[in-house]
Design a protein around this motif. Structure first.
Motif, PDB file in Angstrom:
ATOM      1  N   LYS A 105       0.836  -1.203   0.000  1.00  0.00           N
ATOM      2  CA  LYS A 105       0.000   0.000   0.000  1.00  0.00           C
ATOM      3  C   LYS A 105       0.870   1.252   0.000  1.00  0.00           C
ATOM      4  O   LYS A 105       2.084   1.197   0.179  1.00  0.00           O
ATOM      5  N   HIS A 106       0.223   2.407  -0.182  1.00  0.00           N
ATOM      6  CA  HIS A 106       0.977   3.657  -0.335  1.00  0.00           C
ATOM      7  C   HIS A 106       1.677   4.097   0.952  1.00  0.00           C
ATOM      8  O   HIS A 106       2.811   4.588   0.900  1.00  0.00           O
ATOM      9  N   ALA A 107       1.018   3.934   2.109  1.00  0.00           N
ATOM     10  CA  ALA A 107       1.647   4.368   3.360  1.00  0.00           C
ATOM     11  C   ALA A 107       2.933   3.594   3.650  1.00  0.00           C
ATOM     12  O   ALA A 107       3.985   4.196   3.905  1.00  0.00           O
ATOM     13  N   PRO A 108       2.910   2.244   3.619  1.00  0.00           N
ATOM     14  CA  PRO A 108       4.171   1.535   3.821  1.00  0.00           C
ATOM     15  C   PRO A 108       5.188   1.780   2.711  1.00  0.00           C
ATOM     16  O   PRO A 108       6.398   1.755   2.958  1.00  0.00           O
ATOM     17  N   ALA A 109       4.700   2.034   1.495  1.00  0.00           N
ATOM     18  CA  ALA A 109       5.620   2.348   0.399  1.00  0.00           C
ATOM     19  C   ALA A 109       6.365   3.649   0.692  1.00  0.00           C
ATOM     20  O   ALA A 109       7.569   3.768   0.397  1.00  0.00           O
ATOM     21  N   TRP A 141       7.661  -7.393   6.595  1.00  0.00           N
ATOM     22  CA  TRP A 141       6.225  -7.293   6.328  1.00  0.00           C
ATOM     23  C   TRP A 141       5.665  -8.572   5.693  1.00  0.00           C
ATOM     24  O   TRP A 141       4.476  -8.629   5.382  1.00  0.00           O
ATOM     25  N   GLY A 142       6.517  -9.556   5.466  1.00  0.00           N
ATOM     26  CA  GLY A 142       6.040 -10.839   4.969  1.00  0.00           C
ATOM     27  C   GLY A 142       6.043 -10.995   3.466  1.00  0.00           C
ATOM     28  O   GLY A 142       5.528 -11.997   2.949  1.00  0.00           O
ATOM     29  N   PHE A 143       6.636 -10.052   2.713  1.00  0.00           N
ATOM     30  CA  PHE A 143       6.721 -10.204   1.262  1.00  0.00           C
ATOM     31  C   PHE A 143       7.745 -11.279   0.917  1.00  0.00           C
ATOM     32  O   PHE A 143       8.760 -11.435   1.609  1.00  0.00           O
ATOM     33  N   ALA A 358       8.685   4.830  12.389  1.00  0.00           N
ATOM     34  CA  ALA A 358       7.327   4.468  11.965  1.00  0.00           C
ATOM     35  C   ALA A 358       7.257   2.995  11.593  1.00  0.00           C
ATOM     36  O   ALA A 358       6.276   2.310  11.901  1.00  0.00           O
ATOM     37  N   TRP A 359       8.307   2.494  10.930  1.00  0.00           N
ATOM     38  CA  TRP A 359       8.333   1.068  10.580  1.00  0.00           C
ATOM     39  C   TRP A 359       8.318   0.205  11.838  1.00  0.00           C
ATOM     40  O   TRP A 359       7.561  -0.763  11.930  1.00  0.00           O
ATOM     41  N   ARG A 360       9.153   0.555  12.817  1.00  0.00           N
ATOM     42  CA  ARG A 360       9.214  -0.235  14.046  1.00  0.00           C
ATOM     43  C   ARG A 360       7.874  -0.229  14.774  1.00  0.00           C
ATOM     44  O   ARG A 360       7.512  -1.210  15.438  1.00  0.00           O
ATOM     45  N   SER A 361       7.123   0.870  14.644  1.00  0.00           N
ATOM     46  CA  SER A 361       5.852   1.004  15.371  1.00  0.00           C
ATOM     47  C   SER A 361       4.688   0.341  14.653  1.00  0.00           C
ATOM     48  O   SER A 361       3.670   0.030  15.286  1.00  0.00           O
ATOM     49  N   THR A 362       4.809   0.153  13.350  1.00  0.00           N
ATOM     50  CA  THR A 362       3.664  -0.327  12.553  1.00  0.00           C
ATOM     51  C   THR A 362       3.979  -1.623  11.811  1.00  0.00           C
ATOM     52  O   THR A 362       3.282  -1.978  10.871  1.00  0.00           O
TER      53      THR A 362
END
Length: 386
Positions: A105-109, A141-143, A358-362
């Motif tokens: 999705k755009h936010a994680p991108a 993220w599991g990709f 942000a990555w560590r939190s989400t």
């Protein structure tokens, strides 16, 4: 083409090697490796200091005292407008990332883009480290390995092709606008860019056109690459032919449904950054015709391909010389490229740090759980970057 992991070793291994190479920059395997990386960083930063501290003022017939005086004239309103252009460009590039990696999705991108850019802009040749950071975040993220490798290949191809074409568009625009008296260095540079772009486009089209042409190009590249790898004492058993065939299958599978989003993202990103570049010029009273402004921007983007300094800092600013050749004042031209460097390079470093937080939190929120097979379990963290 079969999709089991044993039939696809080369391109998957290529993506793994890219990530490993970047990780080794952060965590060298020996004292000798560590010393080499330290020397590279110091040398790269030294070159950047020389280019910015002495070459840029010499090229624009100014001084850092005068450049600083120009920069102090910038108001908060203009600074916020430029920041808005910057964030719009970075968000637009998420269309390319999302199209290259189904399920993203755009936010994680945006998070992964900022993390990769922040790392890449921090050290000479940081592109490999940026790739390693993106690879590890995608895995958390599991990709799947396969989909990440395909994404890295496609985004690299799209970036190189579009950036190589920029100078060609610039020259055509200059001629269409009636500007024919171009500096000789620019003519030579564009000629080189045209050649590089033609070769890259030709190879990409030929590989994607048919299995036969992909086989033929792969065999030719094997004959070129393997002796070079042997000379460098690297793994000379890399099968470029197998990689080309696998890449063709992967790229076609992603590009056919997503080519429009892929192109929109990178073209939109570079287009918005052109407006950011022009606004940096206008902030200091440089109002060149659009074609000339775009030529200066295209030159600066082409210079990002020179991996001497962190993110090309100091090298890309040499585009100020073309501004002066087009009639801009030296003080103003130098201030404009320095201001653009702040937004296109320096600010991405703290933003990358915020994106890492942000990555560590989400991390769990954006988990997708893809897998190539039973052994393709996602990594639980990002150990090389902790």
């Amino acid at each position: 083409m079969a999709t089991d992991k044993t039939s696809q070793p080369d391109a998957d291994a290529l993506a793994d090697q890219l990530a490993t190479a970047g990780a080794e920059v952060v965590t060298p395997r020996s004292a000798r490796d560590l010393l080499t990386k330290i020397v590279q960083v110091v040398l790269g930063l030294g070159i950047a200091v020389v280019l910015l501290g002495w070459v840029l003022p010499w090229l624009t017939h100014t001084s850092w005292h005068q450049i600083g005086w120009e920069l102090r004239r910038l108001g908060w309103g203009k600074a916020l407008l430029l920041f808005g252009f910057m964030m719009a460009g970075l968000y637009t590039y998420t269309f390319t990332l999302s199209a290259s990696l189904p399920g993203l999705k755009h936010a994680p991108a945006l998070i992964v883009n900022l993390c990769g850019s922040g790392v890449s802009n921090s050290m000479p040749g940081g592109g490999a480290v940026g790739v390693a950071a993106q690879y590890a975040i995608f895995r958390s993220w599991g990709f799947s390995h396969r989909n990440i490798g395909t994404s890295l290949i496609i985004t690299s191809i799209w970036n190189l092709l579009v950036r190589a074409i920029l100078p060609i568009v610039a020259v055509l625009w200059l001629f269409a606008s009636g500007t024919t008296d171009l500096p000789h260095l620019i003519v030579l540079g564009v000629g080189g860019a045209v050649l590089v772009a033609a070769v890259m486009v030709g190879l990409a089209v030929a590989i994607l056109a048919s299995d036969r042409s992909a086989h033929a190009i792969g065999k030719v590249l094997n004959r070129i690459v393997r002796p070079v790898l042997r000379l460098l004492k690297k793994n000379d058993q890399v099968d470029v032919e197998a990689i080309a065939l696998d890449m063709r299958a992967r790229v076609i599978g992603v590009v056919r449904p997503g080519w429009l989003a892929l192109t929109f993202g990178i073209v939109g990103f570079l287009g918005i950054y052109f407006f950011l570049f022009r606004e940096c010029m206008l902030a200091f009273g440089i109002d060149l015709p659009w074609a000339q402004a775009f030529a200066c921007y295209a030159l600066s983007r082409m210079l990002t391909m020179v991996p001497l300094t962190p993110g090309g800092i100091g090298v890309t600013e040499l585009a100020a010389g073309l501004m002066v050749a087009f009639g801009a004042g030296g003080n103003q031209a130098a201030a404009a490229v320095v201001l653009f460097a702040i937004y296109s390079h320096i600010l991405e470093i703290p933003l990358g740090m915020l994106a890492f937080v942000a990555w560590r939190s989400t991390r769990q929120r954006f988990f997708v759980g893809q897998a190539d097979g039973p052994d393709d379990a996602p990594e639980k963290g990002l150990p090389v970057f902790h």
